[in-house]
Design a protein around this motif. Structure first.
Motif: not given
Length: 122
Positions: A23-44
């Motif tokens: 999960l950590w090394m996934h191309p859309a994992g926590p090391k990338t913006v592809f992870f954090w943008a959706p995480m913040f969108k959970w606020g919606l």
């Protein structure tokens, strides 16, 4: 800013357990913006659930909730087309579409009944 982020990631990298490594090394994992943008969108989604529970239907705007629901559907589809597939982005947009779709139905139902009552009273 990116130097600070990379420094934090390099420190945290040493503490990630081996079973979470994929999960950590996934191309859309926590090391990338592809992870954090959706995480913040959970606020919606959280705000949508809060509105479902607390917002009276007379205060809902059918156009606004319909537009947000449609946006959630479009981005859900998009998240399955891009490479790498971003399941976090898909799920958050699916939940946005569902919560706002329910809000749209509540607003539409209220406005339809309210308009019929106005016509009947005239």
């Amino acid at each position: 800013m990116s130097k600070l982020y990379n420094a934090i990631i390099n420190v945290v990298d040493k503490f990630v357990p081996s079973r979470l490594r994929p999960l950590w090394m996934h191309p859309a994992g926590p090391k990338t913006v592809f992870f954090w943008a959706p995480m913040f969108k959970w606020g919606l989604v959280i705000a949508g659930f809060n509105d479902l529970a607390n917002r009276p239907k007379e205060l809902l705007n059918a156009r606004q909730t319909g537009t947000i629901a449609l946006t959630g559907m479009i981005w859900s589809r998009y998240s399955l087309v891009v490479v790498p597939k971003n399941w976090n982005l898909f799920s958050v947009n699916l939940f946005v579409a569902i919560t706002q779709g329910v809000q749209f139905l509540r607003a539409y139902h209220y406005q339809t009944i309210h308009q019929n009552e106005k016509k009947n009273s005239e």
